[in-house]
Enzyme design. Structure first.
Site, PDB file in Angstrom:
ATOM      1  N   HIS A  41       0.810  -1.220   0.000  1.00  0.00           N
ATOM      2  CA  HIS A  41       0.000   0.000   0.000  1.00  0.00           C
ATOM      3  C   HIS A  41       0.844   1.271   0.000  1.00  0.00           C
ATOM      4  CE1 HIS A  41      -3.662  -2.420   1.697  1.00  0.00           C
ATOM      5  NE2 HIS A  41      -3.421  -2.653   0.432  1.00  0.00           N
TER       6      HIS A  41
ATOM      7  N   CYS B 287       2.375  13.120  -7.057  1.00  0.00           N
ATOM      8  CA  CYS B 287       1.375  13.970  -7.709  1.00  0.00           C
ATOM      9  C   CYS B 287       0.356  13.085  -8.418  1.00  0.00           C
ATOM     10  CB  CYS B 287       2.058  14.900  -8.711  1.00  0.00           C
ATOM     11  SG  CYS B 287       0.850  15.831  -9.697  1.00  0.00           S
TER      12      CYS B 287
ATOM     13  N   ASN C 277      -4.142 -12.820  14.933  1.00  0.00           N
ATOM     14  CA  ASN C 277      -4.946 -11.591  15.009  1.00  0.00           C
ATOM     15  C   ASN C 277      -5.896 -11.667  16.194  1.00  0.00           C
ATOM     16  OD1 ASN C 277      -5.325  -9.059  13.392  1.00  0.00           O
ATOM     17  ND2 ASN C 277      -7.448  -9.688  13.539  1.00  0.00           N
TER      18      ASN C 277
HETATM   19  P1  NAD Z   1      -7.198  -3.245  10.394  1.00  0.00           P
HETATM   20  O1  NAD Z   1      -7.218  -1.995  11.219  1.00  0.00           O
HETATM   21  O2  NAD Z   1      -8.351  -3.502   9.505  1.00  0.00           O
HETATM   22  O3  NAD Z   1      -7.057  -4.525  11.347  1.00  0.00           O
HETATM   23  C1  NAD Z   1      -6.065  -4.617  12.339  1.00  0.00           C
HETATM   24  C2  NAD Z   1      -6.326  -5.889  13.131  1.00  0.00           C
HETATM   25  O4  NAD Z   1      -5.247  -6.082  14.032  1.00  0.00           O
HETATM   26  C3  NAD Z   1      -7.595  -5.842  13.958  1.00  0.00           C
HETATM   27  O5  NAD Z   1      -8.410  -6.969  13.648  1.00  0.00           O
HETATM   28  C4  NAD Z   1      -7.090  -5.885  15.417  1.00  0.00           C
HETATM   29  O6  NAD Z   1      -7.935  -6.654  16.251  1.00  0.00           O
HETATM   30  C5  NAD Z   1      -5.749  -6.545  15.267  1.00  0.00           C
HETATM   31  N1  NAD Z   1      -4.770  -6.138  16.283  1.00  0.00           N
HETATM   32  C6  NAD Z   1      -4.412  -4.863  16.617  1.00  0.00           C
HETATM   33  N2  NAD Z   1      -3.416  -4.868  17.523  1.00  0.00           N
HETATM   34  C7  NAD Z   1      -3.157  -6.187  17.809  1.00  0.00           C
HETATM   35  C8  NAD Z   1      -2.225  -6.842  18.664  1.00  0.00           C
HETATM   36  N3  NAD Z   1      -1.351  -6.146  19.411  1.00  0.00           N
HETATM   37  N4  NAD Z   1      -2.253  -8.209  18.724  1.00  0.00           N
HETATM   38  C9  NAD Z   1      -3.144  -8.920  17.957  1.00  0.00           C
HETATM   39  N5  NAD Z   1      -4.009  -8.342  17.104  1.00  0.00           N
HETATM   40  C10 NAD Z   1      -4.018  -6.990  17.024  1.00  0.00           C
HETATM   41  O7  NAD Z   1      -5.812  -3.236   9.608  1.00  0.00           O
HETATM   42  P2  NAD Z   1      -5.449  -3.807   8.161  1.00  0.00           P
HETATM   43  O8  NAD Z   1      -6.086  -5.127   7.950  1.00  0.00           O
HETATM   44  O9  NAD Z   1      -3.982  -3.647   8.054  1.00  0.00           O
HETATM   45  O10 NAD Z   1      -6.152  -2.801   7.144  1.00  0.00           O
HETATM   46  C11 NAD Z   1      -6.037  -1.411   7.351  1.00  0.00           C
HETATM   47  C12 NAD Z   1      -5.441  -0.623   6.204  1.00  0.00           C
HETATM   48  O11 NAD Z   1      -5.015   0.589   6.802  1.00  0.00           O
HETATM   49  C13 NAD Z   1      -4.217  -1.191   5.579  1.00  0.00           C
HETATM   50  O12 NAD Z   1      -4.337  -0.975   4.228  1.00  0.00           O
HETATM   51  C14 NAD Z   1      -3.052  -0.360   6.102  1.00  0.00           C
HETATM   52  O13 NAD Z   1      -2.287   0.146   5.004  1.00  0.00           O
HETATM   53  C15 NAD Z   1      -3.664   0.879   6.665  1.00  0.00           C
HETATM   54  N6  NAD Z   1      -3.121   1.266   8.004  1.00  0.00           N
HETATM   55  C16 NAD Z   1      -1.777   1.240   8.202  1.00  0.00           C
HETATM   56  C17 NAD Z   1      -1.251   1.592   9.428  1.00  0.00           C
HETATM   57  C18 NAD Z   1       0.250   1.540   9.594  1.00  0.00           C
HETATM   58  O14 NAD Z   1       0.974   1.710   8.623  1.00  0.00           O
HETATM   59  N7  NAD Z   1       0.744   1.252  10.824  1.00  0.00           N
HETATM   60  C19 NAD Z   1      -2.090   1.972  10.475  1.00  0.00           C
HETATM   61  C20 NAD Z   1      -3.477   2.013  10.239  1.00  0.00           C
HETATM   62  C21 NAD Z   1      -3.980   1.646   8.969  1.00  0.00           C
END
Ligand code: NAD
Length: 245
Positions: free
Chosen positions: A118, A126, A217
């Protein structure tokens, strides 16, 4: 369960790991959909990463720049989960870390085989001429009084070099990720709700190709029934425990 997965890791020759926002919550970066997630608390925040809203509404862009300015990634440090994956790579078993994250923490922990599905928050792009540059320069312009800095080359709309909803993934990057999923013998999905496609579909690609699938997860995912093991314990404890063994 943990012992079983440890044994699979020992047997595996080639491991592909898919990471999501959940691996970075221990570093102080909130996820989107977890219990304290950004969107769980503020559903309006989803607009900031939706391409249509970003392009059509200057107020959304101004809010997006302000949120980039304040992003917790600028002060975050890699945590035990990121470090465990870097250790796994040094052991020679890791095929790739395919990450949905944009925070750069895998690389800062020492991982090299990172596929950023991503994109990255550390650059801007841009939307008209594709010109890229460092995020730091764009944020300096925001600080200097340009709340929505346009592209310096063509005047087009600038955005972080990340994939918003409604925006296509880089086909080369997606191909690399699909190959890493299809050619591993153990596929581990970590800290992702597995609700964003095509990233989540990598789980199915790996399973179809015959890999064992492990999901780490806290909350259920749509792919749990496909997995050989599902671990709900905290990532920062599970990954070091698996890799150290
Ligand atoms: P999501 O927010 O949809 O899901 C995160 C999952 O992780 C949740 O189900 C949660 O229960 C679980 N989780 C959180 N902390 C945990 C832990 N310590 N132990 C076990 N489980 C844990 O995230 P996603 O599926 O990555 O999708 C979100 C989108 O947002 C992605 O495309 C990503 O690029 C972006 N995003 C990125 C960041 C980052 O770069 N750190 C942060 C937020 C969102």
């Amino acid at each position: 369960m943990l012992q079983q997965v440890r044994d699979w890791l020992t047997e595996a020759d080639s491991v592909t790991v898919l990471t999501g926002a959940g691996i970075s919550t221990d570093s102080g970066i909130p996820d989107f959909r977890g219990p304290s997630g950004l969107w769980t608390r503020d559903p309006e925040a989803a607009k900031l990463v939706t391409l249509d809203a970003y392009v059509s509404d200057p107020a959304v862009r101004r809010r997006a720049w302000a949120s980039r300015r304040e992003h917790p990634a600028w002060h975050a440090e890699p945590n035990a989960g990121h470090r465990a994956l870097a250790d796994l790579e040094r052991s020679g078993k890791l095929r790739a870390v395919v990450t949905q994250n944009i925070d750069g923490l895998h690389q800062r922990a020492g991982s090299e085989a990172v596929i950023e599905l991503h994109g990255t928050l550390s650059e801007v792009q841009c939307l008209s001429c594709d010109d890229r540059g460092p995020m730091s320069g764009a944020l300096e312009r925001v600080d200097a009084g340009e709340p929505d800095p346009p592209c310096r080359k063509c005047g087009g709309i600038l955005k972080s070099a990340t994939i918003s909803f409604g925006q296509a993934l880089d086909p080369d990057v997606l191909r690399q990720a699909a190959t890493a999923a299809a050619t591993c013998d153990l596929f581990v999905a970590v800290g992702s709700s597995l609700t964003v496609q095509p990233a989540a579909g990598l789980v199915e690609i790996a399973a179809r190709a015959g890999a064992r699938v492990v999901i780490v997860n806290a909350e259920p995912t749509p792919y749990d029934s496909l997995a050989n093991a599902v671990i709900r314990e905290p990532i920062g404890e599970v990954l070091p425990a698996l890799v150290t063994a």
